[in-house]
Design an enzyme around this catalytic site. Structure first.
Site, PDB file in Angstrom:
ATOM      1  N   GLU A  86       7.008  -4.847 -18.321  1.00 23.40           N
ATOM      2  CA  GLU A  86       5.760  -4.436 -18.963  1.00 23.40           C
ATOM      3  C   GLU A  86       5.921  -3.113 -19.707  1.00 23.40           C
ATOM      4  O   GLU A  86       6.094  -2.062 -19.084  1.00 23.40           O
ATOM      5  CB  GLU A  86       4.660  -4.300 -17.898  1.00 23.40           C
TER       6      GLU A  86
ATOM      7  N   HIS B 296      -2.689  -1.404 -22.807  1.00 25.95           N
ATOM      8  CA  HIS B 296      -1.594  -0.588 -23.349  1.00 25.95           C
ATOM      9  C   HIS B 296      -1.408  -0.883 -24.840  1.00 25.95           C
ATOM     10  O   HIS B 296      -1.149   0.014 -25.637  1.00 25.95           O
ATOM     11  CB  HIS B 296      -0.290  -0.861 -22.597  1.00 25.95           C
TER      12      HIS B 296
ATOM     13  N   GLU C  91       2.048   6.823 -19.834  1.00 26.74           N
ATOM     14  CA  GLU C  91       2.583   6.324 -18.563  1.00 26.74           C
ATOM     15  C   GLU C  91       4.098   6.172 -18.560  1.00 26.74           C
ATOM     16  O   GLU C  91       4.711   6.130 -17.492  1.00 26.74           O
ATOM     17  CB  GLU C  91       1.913   4.991 -18.197  1.00 26.74           C
TER      18      GLU C  91
ATOM     19  N   GLU D  14      -6.454  -7.171 -15.280  1.00 21.72           N
ATOM     20  CA  GLU D  14      -6.062  -5.919 -14.642  1.00 21.72           C
ATOM     21  C   GLU D  14      -6.981  -4.854 -15.231  1.00 21.72           C
ATOM     22  O   GLU D  14      -6.652  -4.195 -16.219  1.00 21.72           O
ATOM     23  CB  GLU D  14      -4.596  -5.602 -14.920  1.00 21.72           C
TER      24      GLU D  14
HETATM   25  C1  LER Z   1       0.037   0.222 -15.302  1.00 19.19           C
HETATM   26  O1  LER Z   1      -0.706   0.900 -16.236  1.00 19.19           O
HETATM   27  C2  LER Z   1      -0.027  -1.231 -15.524  1.00 19.19           C
HETATM   28  O2  LER Z   1      -0.483  -1.697 -16.526  1.00 19.19           O
HETATM   29  C3  LER Z   1       0.497  -2.068 -14.463  1.00 19.19           C
HETATM   30  O3  LER Z   1       0.408  -3.417 -14.792  1.00 19.19           O
HETATM   31  C4  LER Z   1       1.923  -1.653 -14.179  1.00 19.19           C
HETATM   32  O4  LER Z   1       2.264  -1.879 -12.887  1.00 19.19           O
HETATM   33 MN    MN Z   2      -0.734  -3.858 -16.827  1.00 17.80          MN
END
Ligand code: LER
Ligand code: MN
Length: 270
Positions: free
Chosen positions: A153, A189, A159, A247
């Site tokens: 990822e 992201h 980050e 997420e």
């Molecule tokens: C962290 O920002 C994230 O997106 C998670 O999926 C990474 O473990």
């Molecule tokens: Mn993520």
């Protein structure tokens, strides 16, 4: 495409972008009630959840396991695949391998997110990328043996300072000729790093292995300003048949975030 929702069992990750927290059975019941296909699990470690217990919960609720996160390796144990010390890097790889052994029998890939770390002197960026490549190579081999899979990822610039875009990640995996490692495209992201999210997904094509389904502000899709239509159209175009996994922050609460997510999923994935 299939729907999934995240469950964190890691107390140290409190405040993080997970819909459900702490109670695996309650999370499965709620995920089922909302109509999700799967859960994505963030366990404190490879031995934290009894596989038989998880299997029973998933079967009882007709859920699959979409993926298993390894972020606890970083938040609990400060393990990093790009640590300066070789022994520390080996410990980080071993941690992910054990999580992979836990996840593989469920048909679930493991996620390399925060465990990729970041480069800082005296480790240069090229050296850190070499460490990352070596680690992913070992995990790729382990995945072949365990019949599992790995998701790498790219994270936003706040980050990690290693790889921030889906395109760079795809290039990295292609260069190392990875067979069992694909890219995890996290829309949150991507909203920060990509010039155009749909174009980035189209360019990565078959290397897209998983999607974190989050709005611009990391809330449930529909609670921010990301335009999902062109993103989902791009995923359809590349034949993506994996998960859109929420997420996201549990705002205003877990139940509302889950409901908003599944409504957005149904609206955009006809
Ligand atoms: C962290 O920002 C994230 O997106 C998670 O999926 C990474 O473990
Ligand atoms: Mn993520």
């Amino acid at each position: 495409m299939k729907s999934a929702v995240t469950v964190s069992l890691v107390p140290e990750a409190r405040g993080g972008p997970f819909v459900y927290w702490d109670d695996l059975a309650a999370a499965c019941a709620s995920a089922k009630a909302h109509g999700f296909d799967a859960i994505e699990l963030f366990p404190p470690g490879p031995d934290a959840v009894d596989p038989a217990h998880l299997r029973a919960l998933l079967d009882d609720h007709g859920l699959a396991l979409a993926a298993v996160g390894t972020g606890a390796g970083w938040v609990k144990h400060k393990l990093s695949l790009t640590a300066e010390d070789a022994t520390a890097r080996d410990r980080a790889v071993a941690f992910v391998q054990k999580v992979l052994d836990f996840a593989a029998p469920f048909g679930a890939p493991v996620i390399i997110g925060s465990m990729q770390g970041r480069w800082a002197e005296p480790v240069s960026k090229p050296t850190a990328l070499r460490y990352l490549g070596n680690a992913l190579f070992k995990l790729d081999e382990h995945a072949a043996d365990a019949e599992g899979a790995v998701l790498y990822e790219p994270l936003n610039r706040y980050e990690t300072n290693l790889i921030n875009t889906v395109g760079e990640a795809a290039q990295f995996l292609t260069a190392m000729q990875a067979r069992n490692v694909k890219v995890l495209a996290d829309l949150y992201h991507m909203n920060i790093e990509e010039a155009n999210l749909a174009d980035a997904l189209r360019a990565a094509g078959p290397l897209v292995g998983h999607v974190h389904f989050a709005d611009s502000n990391r809330r449930a899709c529909g609670f921010g300003h990301t335009d999902l239509a062109p993103i989902v159209a791009a995923l359809v175009e590349i034949g993506y048949a994996g998960y859109l996994s929420a997420e996201v922050l549990p705002l205003p609460d877990s139940d509302s975030a889950a409901r908003q997510t599944i409504n957005s999923f149904r609206r955009c994935v006809a």
